[in-house]
Design an enzyme around this catalytic site. Structure first.
Site, PDB file in Angstrom:
ATOM      1  N   ALA A  65      28.431 -36.552   9.794  1.00  0.00           N
ATOM      2  CA  ALA A  65      28.822 -36.364  12.065  1.00  0.00           C
ATOM      3  C   ALA A  65      27.823 -35.062  11.777  1.00  0.00           C
ATOM      4  CB  ALA A  65      29.788 -36.236  11.661  1.00  0.00           C
ATOM      5  N   GLY A 108      30.008 -38.558   7.598  1.00  0.00           N
ATOM      6  CA  GLY A 108      30.216 -39.192   8.629  1.00  0.00           C
ATOM      7  C   GLY A 108      29.151 -40.740   8.389  1.00  0.00           C
ATOM      8  N   GLU A 111      30.867 -43.207   5.861  1.00  0.00           N
ATOM      9  CA  GLU A 111      32.428 -43.643   6.663  1.00  0.00           C
ATOM     10  C   GLU A 111      32.369 -44.859   6.704  1.00  0.00           C
ATOM     11  OE1 GLU A 111      33.731 -39.350   7.685  1.00  0.00           O
ATOM     12  OE2 GLU A 111      35.168 -40.189   6.869  1.00  0.00           O
ATOM     13  N   GLU A 131      31.805 -33.024   2.874  1.00  0.00           N
ATOM     14  CA  GLU A 131      32.439 -31.944   3.851  1.00  0.00           C
ATOM     15  C   GLU A 131      33.570 -31.002   3.010  1.00  0.00           C
ATOM     16  OE1 GLU A 131      32.710 -35.385   3.846  1.00  0.00           O
ATOM     17  OE2 GLU A 131      32.397 -36.673   5.795  1.00  0.00           O
TER      18      GLU A 131
HETATM   19  N1  CO8 Z   1      24.262 -33.170  10.881  1.00  0.00           N
HETATM   20  C1  CO8 Z   1      23.718 -32.228  11.902  1.00  0.00           C
HETATM   21  N2  CO8 Z   1      22.499 -32.225  11.944  1.00  0.00           N
HETATM   22  C2  CO8 Z   1      21.662 -32.778  10.650  1.00  0.00           C
HETATM   23  C3  CO8 Z   1      22.418 -32.947  10.076  1.00  0.00           C
HETATM   24  C4  CO8 Z   1      24.133 -33.291  10.096  1.00  0.00           C
HETATM   25  N3  CO8 Z   1      24.894 -33.636   9.503  1.00  0.00           N
HETATM   26  N4  CO8 Z   1      22.140 -33.466   9.242  1.00  0.00           N
HETATM   27  C5  CO8 Z   1      20.717 -33.238   8.635  1.00  0.00           C
HETATM   28  N5  CO8 Z   1      20.638 -32.768  10.315  1.00  0.00           N
HETATM   29  C6  CO8 Z   1      20.062 -32.102  11.184  1.00  0.00           C
HETATM   30  C7  CO8 Z   1      19.008 -30.889  10.466  1.00  0.00           C
HETATM   31  O1  CO8 Z   1      19.460 -29.438  10.654  1.00  0.00           O
HETATM   32  C8  CO8 Z   1      17.519 -30.969   9.945  1.00  0.00           C
HETATM   33  O2  CO8 Z   1      17.421 -30.318  11.555  1.00  0.00           O
HETATM   34  P1  CO8 Z   1      16.470 -29.447  12.645  1.00  0.00           P
HETATM   35  O3  CO8 Z   1      15.081 -29.666  12.028  1.00  0.00           O
HETATM   36  O4  CO8 Z   1      16.421 -28.728  13.498  1.00  0.00           O
HETATM   37  O5  CO8 Z   1      16.475 -27.761  11.526  1.00  0.00           O
HETATM   38  C9  CO8 Z   1      17.027 -32.140  10.246  1.00  0.00           C
HETATM   39  O6  CO8 Z   1      17.871 -32.826  10.987  1.00  0.00           O
HETATM   40  C10 CO8 Z   1      16.561 -32.833   9.093  1.00  0.00           C
HETATM   41  O7  CO8 Z   1      17.278 -32.117   8.101  1.00  0.00           O
HETATM   42  P2  CO8 Z   1      16.975 -30.882   7.237  1.00  0.00           P
HETATM   43  O8  CO8 Z   1      15.258 -30.184   7.052  1.00  0.00           O
HETATM   44  O9  CO8 Z   1      18.746 -30.563   5.943  1.00  0.00           O
HETATM   45  O10 CO8 Z   1      16.292 -32.949   6.388  1.00  0.00           O
HETATM   46  P3  CO8 Z   1      16.311 -32.681   4.385  1.00  0.00           P
HETATM   47  O11 CO8 Z   1      15.366 -33.161   4.069  1.00  0.00           O
HETATM   48  O12 CO8 Z   1      16.225 -30.975   3.495  1.00  0.00           O
HETATM   49  O13 CO8 Z   1      17.728 -32.153   3.648  1.00  0.00           O
HETATM   50  C11 CO8 Z   1      19.926 -33.762   3.623  1.00  0.00           C
HETATM   51  C12 CO8 Z   1      18.181 -33.907   4.248  1.00  0.00           C
HETATM   52  C13 CO8 Z   1      20.529 -33.431   2.216  1.00  0.00           C
HETATM   53  C14 CO8 Z   1      20.575 -34.504   4.451  1.00  0.00           C
HETATM   54  C15 CO8 Z   1      20.152 -32.114   4.901  1.00  0.00           C
HETATM   55  O14 CO8 Z   1      19.809 -32.315   5.482  1.00  0.00           O
HETATM   56  C16 CO8 Z   1      22.028 -32.764   4.628  1.00  0.00           C
HETATM   57  O15 CO8 Z   1      22.759 -31.432   3.713  1.00  0.00           O
HETATM   58  N6  CO8 Z   1      22.707 -33.323   5.958  1.00  0.00           N
HETATM   59  C17 CO8 Z   1      23.629 -32.074   6.018  1.00  0.00           C
HETATM   60  C18 CO8 Z   1      24.728 -33.318   5.251  1.00  0.00           C
HETATM   61  C19 CO8 Z   1      26.232 -32.377   5.497  1.00  0.00           C
HETATM   62  O16 CO8 Z   1      27.217 -32.485   4.754  1.00  0.00           O
HETATM   63  N7  CO8 Z   1      27.142 -34.471   6.104  1.00  0.00           N
HETATM   64  C20 CO8 Z   1      28.524 -34.266   6.072  1.00  0.00           C
HETATM   65  C21 CO8 Z   1      28.398 -33.462   7.630  1.00  0.00           C
HETATM   66  S1  CO8 Z   1      30.256 -33.615   8.218  1.00  0.00           S
HETATM   67  C22 CO8 Z   1      31.126 -35.226   8.458  1.00  0.00           C
HETATM   68  O17 CO8 Z   1      30.401 -36.470   8.086  1.00  0.00           O
HETATM   69  C23 CO8 Z   1      32.076 -34.778   8.480  1.00  0.00           C
HETATM   70  C24 CO8 Z   1      32.585 -36.672   9.086  1.00  0.00           C
HETATM   71  C25 CO8 Z   1      34.251 -36.782  10.012  1.00  0.00           C
HETATM   72  C26 CO8 Z   1      33.812 -36.372  11.494  1.00  0.00           C
HETATM   73  C27 CO8 Z   1      35.533 -37.027  12.068  1.00  0.00           C
HETATM   74  C28 CO8 Z   1      35.859 -35.844  13.153  1.00  0.00           C
HETATM   75  C29 CO8 Z   1      37.454 -36.178  13.485  1.00  0.00           C
END
Ligand code: CO8
Length: 257
Positions: A65, A108, A111, A131
């Site tokens: 998400a 997400g 999921e 998460e």
């Molecule tokens: N949300 C927003 N932006 C994201 C997300 C995300 N989940 N994942 C990546 N991005 C963005 C980064 O911020 C980055 O943007 P910018 O260039 O502006 O800085 C761009 O995508 C590229 O990402 P990275 O530079 O981080 O790329 P890497 O190759 O270095 O890393 C990863 C890739 C390992 C996937 C890393 O991006 C990461 O760890 N992302 C987050 C993963 C995460 O924690 N996901 C879980 C999110 S919480 C969730 O999903 C809850 C769901 C339930 C919601 C239900 C509500 C009721």
């Protein structure tokens, strides 16, 4: 219909939805979830579609998400708005839905893949629920669907540690139906989807309904449910056609495709 966060096409009775927020690794924001539901509404209403594939990019199916969107939310507003309740509609679709996952399927994104009927994964796919690292928990069914898919010990480990499963481990654990080379993931998935879309649609939809009931009902109730739907198919032209075609040694030509 045009979408800002998706690419949608229909070919050979298969609807293909490509998540398309490359700069955010396809993170699911409210707009994407709303558009995904609109696209699924459109494809489910289209009598010319018998199966739907959801895919992402080579690097990310969806990295979760959208953390940037969620970070400023507070309680009770997120509760009052019932944030992401719309995501539940994805898991309640009636036509067969396949996830073709390459790269990250995290939070997400994992999921979302779990809401599909089955998952084909590229060799580089990674599945995880990180998460807890963000101070929250999975919120669109992950703790439930992952536990159904993997059993308690593995699901609990993944939720508590945020460890990512490789495609190979995910297949071994039963989360993924097949692992495919990255370059053939989409073609192979579309080919399987065309095969499903060529069958009798009511029978395919009833198959999905029955398998899903296995998660909700006890064995006897589930078998009884399956038997009633089996009986009901004998009122369909497709049952006559499918069985006559077998007896006459020819390919079936289903009416309800
Ligand atoms: N949300 C927003 N932006 C994201 C997300 C995300 N989940 N994942 C990546 N991005 C963005 C980064 O911020 C980055 O943007 P910018 O260039 O502006 O800085 C761009 O995508 C590229 O990402 P990275 O530079 O981080 O790329 P890497 O190759 O270095 O890393 C990863 C890739 C390992 C996937 C890393 O991006 C990461 O760890 N992302 C987050 C993963 C995460 O924690 N996901 C879980 C999110 S919480 C969730 O999903 C809850 C769901 C339930 C919601 C239900 C509500 C009721």
């Amino acid at each position: 219909m045009e979408y800002e966060t998706l690419l949608v096409s229909v070919q050979d009775r298969v609807g293909l939805i490509t998540l398309n927020r490359p700069k955010a690794l396809n993170a699911l924001n409210s707009q994407l979830v709303a558009e995904l539901n609109q696209a699924l509404d459109q494809l489910e209403a289209d009598a010319g579609v018998g199966c739907i594939v959801i895919t992402g990019s080579a690097k990310a199916f969806a990295a979760g998400a959208d953390i940037k969107e969620m970070s400023a939310f507070g309680f009770p507003q997120i509760y009052l708005d019932d944030f992401f309740a719309a995501a539940d509609r994805i898991g309640a679709r009636r036509k067969p839905l396949i996830a073709a996952v390459a790269g990250y399927a995290l939070g997400g994104g994992c999921e979302l893949a779990l809401m599909c009927d089955f998952i084909y994964a590229a060799e580089n796919a990674r599945f995880g629920l990180p998460e807890l690292t963000l101070g929250v928990i999975p919120g669109i069914g992950g703790t439930q669907r992952l536990t159904h898919a993997l059993g308690k010990s593995k699901a609990m480990e993944l939720c508590l540690t945020g460890r990512q499963l490789t495609a190979e481990e995910a297949e071994r654990a039963g989360l993924v139906a097949r692992v495919l080379p990255a370059e053939s993931l989409l073609d192979e998935t579309l080919s399987v989807a065309r095969g499903i879309a060529g069958k009798s649609l009511p029978a395919a939809m009833m198959t999905k309904e029955c398998v899903n009931r296995a998660f909700e009902l006890g064995l006897n109730e589930g078998v009884r449910f399956e038997r009633r739907l089996f009986h009901s198919l004998f009122a369909s032209a497709d049952q006559k056609e499918g069985m006559n075609a077998f007896v006459e040694k020819r390919a079936p030509n289903f009416t309800h495709r």
